[in-house]
Design an enzyme around this catalytic site. Sequence first.
Site, PDB file in Angstrom:
ATOM      1  N   LYS A  20      84.276  30.471  91.268  1.00  0.00           N
ATOM      2  CA  LYS A  20      83.473  29.518  92.042  1.00  0.00           C
ATOM      3  C   LYS A  20      82.428  30.298  92.831  1.00  0.00           C
ATOM      4  O   LYS A  20      82.772  31.203  93.589  1.00  0.00           O
ATOM      5  CB  LYS A  20      84.386  28.712  92.982  1.00  0.00           C
ATOM      6  CG  LYS A  20      83.621  27.728  93.869  1.00  0.00           C
ATOM      7  CD  LYS A  20      84.564  26.747  94.574  1.00  0.00           C
ATOM      8  CE  LYS A  20      83.784  25.801  95.472  1.00  0.00           C
ATOM      9  NZ  LYS A  20      84.635  24.789  96.119  1.00  0.00           N
ATOM     10  N   ASP A  58      87.651  16.430 102.850  1.00  0.00           N
ATOM     11  CA  ASP A  58      86.917  15.926 101.676  1.00  0.00           C
ATOM     12  C   ASP A  58      87.949  15.536 100.618  1.00  0.00           C
ATOM     13  O   ASP A  58      87.810  15.841  99.438  1.00  0.00           O
ATOM     14  CB  ASP A  58      85.978  17.017 101.162  1.00  0.00           C
ATOM     15  CG  ASP A  58      84.766  16.452 100.418  1.00  0.00           C
ATOM     16  OD1 ASP A  58      84.650  15.216 100.323  1.00  0.00           O
ATOM     17  OD2 ASP A  58      83.955  17.247  99.929  1.00  0.00           O
TER      18      ASP A  58
HETATM   19  P1  ADP Z   1      82.343  21.646  95.012  1.00  0.00           P
HETATM   20  O1  ADP Z   1      82.455  22.289  96.335  1.00  0.00           O
HETATM   21  O2  ADP Z   1      81.043  21.935  94.385  1.00  0.00           O
HETATM   22  O3  ADP Z   1      82.712  20.213  95.013  1.00  0.00           O
HETATM   23  P2  ADP Z   1      84.898  22.117  93.702  1.00  0.00           P
HETATM   24  O4  ADP Z   1      85.755  23.237  94.157  1.00  0.00           O
HETATM   25  O5  ADP Z   1      85.288  20.753  94.130  1.00  0.00           O
HETATM   26  O6  ADP Z   1      83.396  22.437  94.101  1.00  0.00           O
HETATM   27  O7  ADP Z   1      84.810  22.169  92.121  1.00  0.00           O
HETATM   28  C1  ADP Z   1      83.932  21.330  91.374  1.00  0.00           C
HETATM   29  C2  ADP Z   1      84.609  20.887  90.087  1.00  0.00           C
HETATM   30  O8  ADP Z   1      84.978  22.020  89.300  1.00  0.00           O
HETATM   31  C3  ADP Z   1      85.910  20.137  90.316  1.00  0.00           C
HETATM   32  O9  ADP Z   1      85.709  18.756  90.490  1.00  0.00           O
HETATM   33  C4  ADP Z   1      86.704  20.438  89.064  1.00  0.00           C
HETATM   34  O10 ADP Z   1      86.336  19.561  88.023  1.00  0.00           O
HETATM   35  C5  ADP Z   1      86.247  21.835  88.704  1.00  0.00           C
HETATM   36  N1  ADP Z   1      87.196  22.833  89.241  1.00  0.00           N
HETATM   37  C6  ADP Z   1      87.100  23.500  90.404  1.00  0.00           C
HETATM   38  N2  ADP Z   1      88.142  24.347  90.580  1.00  0.00           N
HETATM   39  C7  ADP Z   1      88.912  24.227  89.494  1.00  0.00           C
HETATM   40  C8  ADP Z   1      90.148  24.848  89.056  1.00  0.00           C
HETATM   41  N3  ADP Z   1      90.763  25.762  89.797  1.00  0.00           N
HETATM   42  N4  ADP Z   1      90.658  24.488  87.863  1.00  0.00           N
HETATM   43  C9  ADP Z   1      90.024  23.556  87.117  1.00  0.00           C
HETATM   44  N5  ADP Z   1      88.877  22.942  87.455  1.00  0.00           N
HETATM   45  C10 ADP Z   1      88.320  23.261  88.620  1.00  0.00           C
END
Ligand code: ADP
Length: 386
Positions: free
Chosen positions: A121, A226
């Site tokens: 991320k 959130d």
């Molecule tokens: P943001 O802060 O941009 O909302 P998130 O951490 O919510 O970021 O991640 C965005 C999207 O990426 C999530 O809705 C999910 O679909 C995917 N995602 C994030 N982390 C994971 C993970 N550990 N495993 C699988 N999918 C993930």
Amino acid sequence: MKLDSRQLRYLTAEDWKVLTAVEMGSKNHELVPTVLIAQIAGKHIGVHKSIATLAKSGLVAKIKNAKYDGYRLTYGGLDYLSLNSLRRTDTVFSLGNQIGVGKESDIYVVADPTGKQLVLKLHRLGRISFRTVKANRDYLRNKTTGSWMYLSRLAAMKEYAFMQVLKREGFPVPEPIAQSRHTLVMELIDSFPLRSIDNVSNPLKLYGELMDLIVRLAKVGLIHGDFNEFNLLIKEDPVTKKSTPILIDFPQMLSTTHENAKWYFDRDVNCIKRFFSRQFKFTSDEPGPFFEDAIKDTDQNKRLDIEVEATGFSRKMAKDLDRFVEAVGFQNEADEDTAEVAEDEGSHEVDQDYSEGEDDEEEEEDDEEEEETNSQTVQGDQNEDH
Ligand code: ADP
Ligand code: MG
């Protein structure tokens, strides 16, 4: 900004030293003077040649019309420094597909040296435009690229710190694996976001589990902030078919002692209520849960909000990040339509940074090597990273 690791392997040890020098110089200079870059990198380094390479790849940017000759690190450069650290520690070996573009993050599948898939991320604070945000516009507008990078780094640090304590305490969150600068690496959850699920066999049970999770968090001093269908991943056990909700996305997490804690707690609860009623036509007969009840039997020996504050994520850092989060009105993903991807002139600093270097990348379209379409190895020069 797309993350393209192809140049990574072509950078020499000297290029890395110079890139690191620009990063170090950025701590005190919005625009790092070339002489300072040379000083930090060391006298045996051919700074000009390296700067030319880095600038061509969009990893540093020369600022026009400046009083002195200088460069600043771009988000591309910061991405590279971070990937290089993750590569050197054998955390990440190859970069796969992008699976998420959040308002303020990019999510990629990556693989470790054994081929195990993980999630990378990258925090990208400042990318959204704030056209609709009336309050604190000046605070946002006056931010420099350097301060956006600082905030992105804080978001990654905070998210990582919370994931560590939550995982340790048995909360259903991905396992945190590493953190570097504005990025973190975590376990890949093989799942679907709750938002994309049309049917659940037992909505009452899932609803109960989610409310329990909100209450359990409050008992250790935390509010997610959130908690909604975008940040809940539903994982199904391949054998038992039992689904488990996994909570993600923690940069906005706050303490139950925050002055508006009750408001955020209620918002988390109501997000789930609203979603269940809309998506599954399910409404619970039970009122609540209520903030006052949830915090009544907080275990003072397990206050995770206090514990995280005591780690590297200091009070000053927390305050800096909170100011940002408050400035964007504690944007909630479920209220998506109030945020837009950067387009307007209000976020000029940021627009510039996210687009620069892209032309170069296009030109550089290298024919030297056929990459697998969905996997780039993050191999390069094995040299140090400070
Ligand atoms: P943001 O802060 O941009 O909302 P998130 O951490 O919510 O970021 O991640 C965005 C999207 O990426 C999530 O809705 C999910 O679909 C995917 N995602 C994030 N982390 C994971 C993970 N550990 N495993 C699988 N999918 C993930
Ligand atoms: Mg999210």
